[in-house]
Design an enzyme around this catalytic site. Structure first.
Site, PDB file in Angstrom:
ATOM      1  N   PHE A 131     -26.949  59.879 113.255  1.00 55.53           N
ATOM      2  CA  PHE A 131     -27.108  60.928 112.554  1.00 55.53           C
ATOM      3  C   PHE A 131     -26.681  62.175 113.084  1.00 55.53           C
ATOM      4  O   PHE A 131     -28.189  63.112 113.664  1.00 55.53           O
ATOM      5  CB  PHE A 131     -28.279  61.017 111.537  1.00 55.53           C
ATOM      6  N   LEU A 133     -26.507  66.157 112.886  1.00 53.30           N
ATOM      7  CA  LEU A 133     -26.702  67.276 112.231  1.00 53.30           C
ATOM      8  C   LEU A 133     -26.967  68.544 113.176  1.00 53.30           C
ATOM      9  O   LEU A 133     -26.405  69.494 113.133  1.00 53.30           O
ATOM     10  CB  LEU A 133     -27.701  67.147 110.961  1.00 53.30           C
ATOM     11  N   ILE A 165     -29.886  64.080 119.268  1.00 56.17           N
ATOM     12  CA  ILE A 165     -29.211  63.127 118.495  1.00 56.17           C
ATOM     13  C   ILE A 165     -29.738  61.565 118.574  1.00 56.17           C
ATOM     14  O   ILE A 165     -29.222  61.268 119.789  1.00 56.17           O
ATOM     15  CB  ILE A 165     -27.712  62.866 118.255  1.00 56.17           C
ATOM     16  N   CYS A 240     -31.124  63.082 103.082  1.00 55.87           N
ATOM     17  CA  CYS A 240     -31.451  62.080 104.216  1.00 55.87           C
ATOM     18  C   CYS A 240     -32.679  62.563 104.919  1.00 55.87           C
ATOM     19  O   CYS A 240     -33.415  61.800 105.193  1.00 55.87           O
ATOM     20  CB  CYS A 240     -30.151  61.843 104.884  1.00 55.87           C
ATOM     21  N   ASN A 242     -35.064  64.480 103.857  1.00 53.74           N
ATOM     22  CA  ASN A 242     -36.152  64.033 103.418  1.00 53.74           C
ATOM     23  C   ASN A 242     -36.782  62.638 103.445  1.00 53.74           C
ATOM     24  O   ASN A 242     -37.964  62.313 103.193  1.00 53.74           O
ATOM     25  CB  ASN A 242     -35.901  64.772 101.737  1.00 53.74           C
ATOM     26  N   ARG A 245     -38.589  62.520 106.772  1.00 52.17           N
ATOM     27  CA  ARG A 245     -39.753  63.474 106.758  1.00 52.17           C
ATOM     28  C   ARG A 245     -41.000  62.740 106.063  1.00 52.17           C
ATOM     29  O   ARG A 245     -42.079  62.493 106.465  1.00 52.17           O
ATOM     30  CB  ARG A 245     -39.244  64.733 105.993  1.00 52.17           C
ATOM     31  N   GLU A 365     -36.852  67.026 112.381  1.00 49.28           N
ATOM     32  CA  GLU A 365     -36.932  67.069 110.782  1.00 49.28           C
ATOM     33  C   GLU A 365     -37.653  68.172 110.364  1.00 49.28           C
ATOM     34  O   GLU A 365     -38.291  68.012 109.160  1.00 49.28           O
ATOM     35  CB  GLU A 365     -37.388  65.786 110.228  1.00 49.28           C
ATOM     36  N   PHE A 385     -37.106  82.681 104.353  1.00 52.01           N
ATOM     37  CA  PHE A 385     -36.401  81.899 105.594  1.00 52.01           C
ATOM     38  C   PHE A 385     -35.776  83.129 106.562  1.00 52.01           C
ATOM     39  O   PHE A 385     -35.705  83.003 107.546  1.00 52.01           O
ATOM     40  CB  PHE A 385     -35.532  80.959 105.097  1.00 52.01           C
TER      41      PHE A 385
END
Length: 386
Positions: A131, A133, A165, A240, A242, A245, A365, A385
């Site tokens: 995955f 990201l 990754i 994804c 979440n 996590r 995460e 943020f």
């Protein structure tokens, strides 16, 4: 079979089926992982040979329904994550990357054709996924990702880089997130595609029985139907994340529980000044503090699991669990190490290894800071943020 802490009789809150499933995973960990993990960790090796066994236990994409997946509950998934991480964070991370990230992305956002093509093989452990990201310059800020995908002559052309990754160098398929004219989109990328290069990150002090990589994308050409059709914007990858996590909430308590149990056995068996180490007041204080943190964290995980199964779990609640359970688990592992004395810095005992691994788990995460701000937004209604 190793017994969990029993101060609060948490097993009484589980069904017979949940206990049976948990004990099956626990037995697998104790027979196949625990006796060998020190060697894998020392050598920096991920044991690909146990992937088929994990698949046989239904651990890959276990919360997904259909397509060869087990379709188990959120609590079942959490219990499995806890047992796997009692073995090692790297082994739980494999299940998380494969199921909660790569498979979840396809299951949540893919077309029916994409699901049929990839998910059965991934559930069987015949296809490993990753995955993509996180980027070198945008770990906690994926909105500023630099990886791009442009449509050119009926093909998508991807360029960019990703970092940290999991599984990328041993994966057959990658879910890559990239910026397009439409916004952030996800793409299914067979790793044999020209221009895709995954390089393992070496010399790690944490997660050594796992694989994390840099990915380089140079004019990677994909057919138009490689794009996940049902994910537009960052909501796609965040859904994804979440899932992953949530598994961490349980997994961190597995590492903490194992560390506590190792320390309890050691303190009971080791004699110091003519009596067991466990007979000293300061030792008992440490053991009690560890046990309380493990049991409170497990109760939190179970509560969030029941909310998830009821369809009521909110993102900020996942942040509560991930933030607090990771922090508490590290404290437990470090305290357990102190009871082991000098022996605790060797791979003969697990707490120091768990503590090192959890520094990675605490970071990926979502760092502490990101989860603190997520919870702060839920409390105040103000996003802080930036």
């Amino acid at each position: 079979m190793t017994a969990s802490p029993t101060l609060l009789d948490i097993d009484s809150l589980l069904t017979a089926e949940e206990i049976e499933h948990r004990d099956e995973v626990r037995a697998f960990v104790e027979s196949r992982i625990t006796p060998r993990i020190a060697g894998w960790y020392s050598d920096g090796v991920f044991p690909v040979e146990i992937v088929p066994e994990m698949a046989q236990l239904g651990l890959l994409g276990m919360h997904i329904k259909g397509y060869g997946c087990a379709g188990r509950s959120a609590v079942d998934y959490g219990l499995a994550a806890m047992e796997l991480e009692a073995g090692d964070s790297g082994l739980r991370t494999f299940v998380s990357v494969q199921g909660s990230l790569a498979m979840s992305a396809i299951a949540k956002h893919g077309s029916e054709e994409q699901k049929q093509k990839w998910l059965p093989g991934m559930a069987a452990g015949e296809i490993i996924g990753c995955f993509g990201l996180t980027e070198p310059g945008a770990g906690s800020d994926p909105a500023n990702m630099a990886t791009t995908a442009r449509l050119e002559g009926g093909e998508w052309v991807l360029n960019g880089s990703k970092r940290w990754i999991g599984l990328a160098s041993i994966a057959q398929v990658a879910v890559i997130w990239a910026r397009t004219d439409q916004g952030v989109r996800g793409f299914i990328v067979p790793t044999e595609t020209p221009g895709f290069t995954a390089t393992p990150i070496e010399q790690k002090l944490s997660m050594r029985a796992s694989v994390q990589c840099d990915i380089d994308l140079q004019d990677v050409r994909l057919p138009e139907d490689a794009m996940l059709p049902n994910a537009l914007g960052l909501r796609g990858p965040f859904e994804c994340l979440n899932e992953a996590r949530y598994g961490i909430i349980w997994g961190a308590m597995g590492a903490a529980r194992d560390s506590y149990e190792v320390a309890l056995r050691y303190a009971s068996d080791r004699s110091v000044f003519d009596k067991p180490l466990a007979a000293f007041q300061l030792t008992q204080q440490k053991l009690v503090e560890m046990a309380l943190k493990v049991e409170k964290g497990t109760l939190l995980a179970l509560h969030l699991g029941r909310l998830k199964d009821a369809g009521r779990l909110q993102p900020h609640q996942i942040s509560v669990g991930k933030l607090d359970n990771c922090r508490e688990a590290i404290d437990v592992c470090q305290s357990a190490r102190t009871l082991l004395g000098g022996n605790g810095i060797t791979l003969d005992y697990s707490p120091f290894r768990h503590a090192n691994n959890l520094e990675s788990v605490r970071t990926y995460e979502g760092t502490d800071e990101i989860h603190l701000l997520t919870i702060g937004r839920a409390l105040t209604g103000i996003a802080a943020f930036r």
